[in-house]
Design a protein around this motif. Sequence first.
Motif, PDB file in Angstrom:
ATOM      1  N   GLU A  35       0.824  -1.207   0.000  1.00  0.00           N
ATOM      2  CA  GLU A  35       0.000   0.000   0.000  1.00  0.00           C
ATOM      3  C   GLU A  35       0.863   1.264   0.000  1.00  0.00           C
ATOM      4  N   LEU A  36       2.097   1.150   0.458  1.00  0.00           N
ATOM      5  CA  LEU A  36       3.012   2.286   0.388  1.00  0.00           C
ATOM      6  C   LEU A  36       3.460   2.546  -1.045  1.00  0.00           C
ATOM      7  N   GLY A  37       3.249   1.551  -1.906  1.00  0.00           N
ATOM      8  CA  GLY A  37       3.658   1.668  -3.300  1.00  0.00           C
ATOM      9  C   GLY A  37       2.528   2.091  -4.224  1.00  0.00           C
ATOM     10  N   ALA A  64      -2.664   8.164  -8.499  1.00  0.00           N
ATOM     11  CA  ALA A  64      -3.865   7.713  -9.201  1.00  0.00           C
ATOM     12  C   ALA A  64      -4.454   6.453  -8.571  1.00  0.00           C
ATOM     13  N   GLY A  65      -3.853   6.000  -7.482  1.00  0.00           N
ATOM     14  CA  GLY A  65      -4.366   4.794  -6.814  1.00  0.00           C
ATOM     15  C   GLY A  65      -3.915   3.496  -7.452  1.00  0.00           C
ATOM     16  N   LEU A  66      -2.849   3.566  -8.250  1.00  0.00           N
ATOM     17  CA  LEU A  66      -2.331   2.374  -8.923  1.00  0.00           C
ATOM     18  C   LEU A  66      -1.024   1.941  -8.268  1.00  0.00           C
ATOM     19  N   TYR A  67      -0.788   0.623  -8.292  1.00  0.00           N
ATOM     20  CA  TYR A  67       0.436   0.068  -7.712  1.00  0.00           C
ATOM     21  C   TYR A  67       1.620   0.294  -8.637  1.00  0.00           C
ATOM     22  N   GLU A  68       2.807   0.358  -8.044  1.00  0.00           N
ATOM     23  CA  GLU A  68       4.032   0.496  -8.832  1.00  0.00           C
ATOM     24  C   GLU A  68       4.184  -0.690  -9.777  1.00  0.00           C
ATOM     25  N   THR A  69       4.731  -0.453 -10.970  1.00  0.00           N
ATOM     26  CA  THR A  69       4.931  -1.555 -11.911  1.00  0.00           C
ATOM     27  C   THR A  69       5.982  -2.535 -11.386  1.00  0.00           C
ATOM     28  N   ASP A  70       6.953  -2.031 -10.627  1.00  0.00           N
ATOM     29  CA  ASP A  70       7.998  -2.891 -10.080  1.00  0.00           C
ATOM     30  C   ASP A  70       7.750  -3.212  -8.600  1.00  0.00           C
ATOM     31  N   LEU A  71       6.476  -3.293  -8.239  1.00  0.00           N
ATOM     32  CA  LEU A  71       6.086  -3.539  -6.852  1.00  0.00           C
ATOM     33  C   LEU A  71       6.772  -4.775  -6.277  1.00  0.00           C
ATOM     34  N   CYS A  72       6.758  -5.864  -7.016  1.00  0.00           N
ATOM     35  CA  CYS A  72       7.340  -7.119  -6.515  1.00  0.00           C
ATOM     36  C   CYS A  72       8.858  -7.057  -6.455  1.00  0.00           C
ATOM     37  N   SER A 125      -1.090  -6.820 -11.653  1.00  0.00           N
ATOM     38  CA  SER A 125      -1.935  -6.863 -12.850  1.00  0.00           C
ATOM     39  C   SER A 125      -1.453  -5.842 -13.881  1.00  0.00           C
ATOM     40  N   THR A 126      -1.796  -6.073 -15.146  1.00  0.00           N
ATOM     41  CA  THR A 126      -1.371  -5.160 -16.214  1.00  0.00           C
ATOM     42  C   THR A 126      -1.981  -3.770 -16.018  1.00  0.00           C
ATOM     43  N   GLY A 127      -3.151  -3.698 -15.429  1.00  0.00           N
ATOM     44  CA  GLY A 127      -3.769  -2.396 -15.150  1.00  0.00           C
ATOM     45  C   GLY A 127      -3.221  -1.760 -13.883  1.00  0.00           C
ATOM     46  N   ARG A 128      -2.326  -2.448 -13.186  1.00  0.00           N
ATOM     47  CA  ARG A 128      -1.677  -2.014 -11.944  1.00  0.00           C
ATOM     48  C   ARG A 128      -2.667  -1.734 -10.821  1.00  0.00           C
ATOM     49  N   ASP A 129      -3.857  -2.350 -10.887  1.00  0.00           N
ATOM     50  CA  ASP A 129      -4.855  -2.120  -9.850  1.00  0.00           C
ATOM     51  C   ASP A 129      -4.966  -3.285  -8.870  1.00  0.00           C
ATOM     52  N   ALA A 130      -4.160  -4.320  -9.057  1.00  0.00           N
ATOM     53  CA  ALA A 130      -4.195  -5.481  -8.166  1.00  0.00           C
ATOM     54  C   ALA A 130      -2.832  -6.167  -8.148  1.00  0.00           C
ATOM     55  N   TRP A 131      -2.577  -6.886  -7.075  1.00  0.00           N
ATOM     56  CA  TRP A 131      -1.342  -7.655  -6.946  1.00  0.00           C
ATOM     57  C   TRP A 131      -1.627  -8.857  -6.054  1.00  0.00           C
ATOM     58  N   ALA A 132      -0.763  -9.844  -6.133  1.00  0.00           N
ATOM     59  CA  ALA A 132      -0.875 -11.023  -5.274  1.00  0.00           C
ATOM     60  C   ALA A 132       0.501 -11.663  -5.144  1.00  0.00           C
ATOM     61  N   ALA A 133       0.715 -12.324  -4.000  1.00  0.00           N
ATOM     62  CA  ALA A 133       1.960 -13.062  -3.763  1.00  0.00           C
ATOM     63  C   ALA A 133       1.609 -14.375  -3.082  1.00  0.00           C
ATOM     64  N   GLU A 134       2.337 -15.415  -3.454  1.00  0.00           N
ATOM     65  CA  GLU A 134       2.043 -16.755  -2.950  1.00  0.00           C
ATOM     66  C   GLU A 134       3.341 -17.489  -2.655  1.00  0.00           C
TER      67      GLU A 134
END
Length: 140
Positions: free
Chosen positions: A57-59, A63-71, A96-105
């Motif tokens: 969430e710090l990333g 515009a409310g989008l996640y960083e492209t290099d978040l991971c 996600s390509t729209g940078r509006d979601a992420w997941a880690a497993e």
Amino acid sequence: IMKKTLNKGFTLIELLVVIAIIGILAGVVLTSLGTARTKAKMASAQSSMASMRAQAELGVDGAGLYETDLCSVRLSDLITAVGNAVSPNTVTCAVSTGRDAWAAEVDLDPDSATTALFCVDSTGFAGTPASALGSGTACN
């Protein structure tokens, strides 16, 4: 008058029985310690994975989008910590390509024949997913 002599000390059989009992107890304790160590590693990995949500969430940009290099940047230290706790290269992370979601497993027990997955994502989910993440950005 008969004199009785008292033998002090242990017989060889008694000594061997005591050594055998100590050996059996030591084997049980060492086995339990191995299980506890594995569970501690799993708990550490789960804790680091849960911390990813707050760090991600710090990333978020203006515009409310996640960083492209978040991971690879923002979450890389946590991913490394999980890898060190469990096994290197066991964490899957995607934005996600729209940078509006992420997941880690992560597979918490990669050495086991069964898969023990733990997943966190941008929706707030943290737990065991119904299926593997694959290339998605939401834990199922």
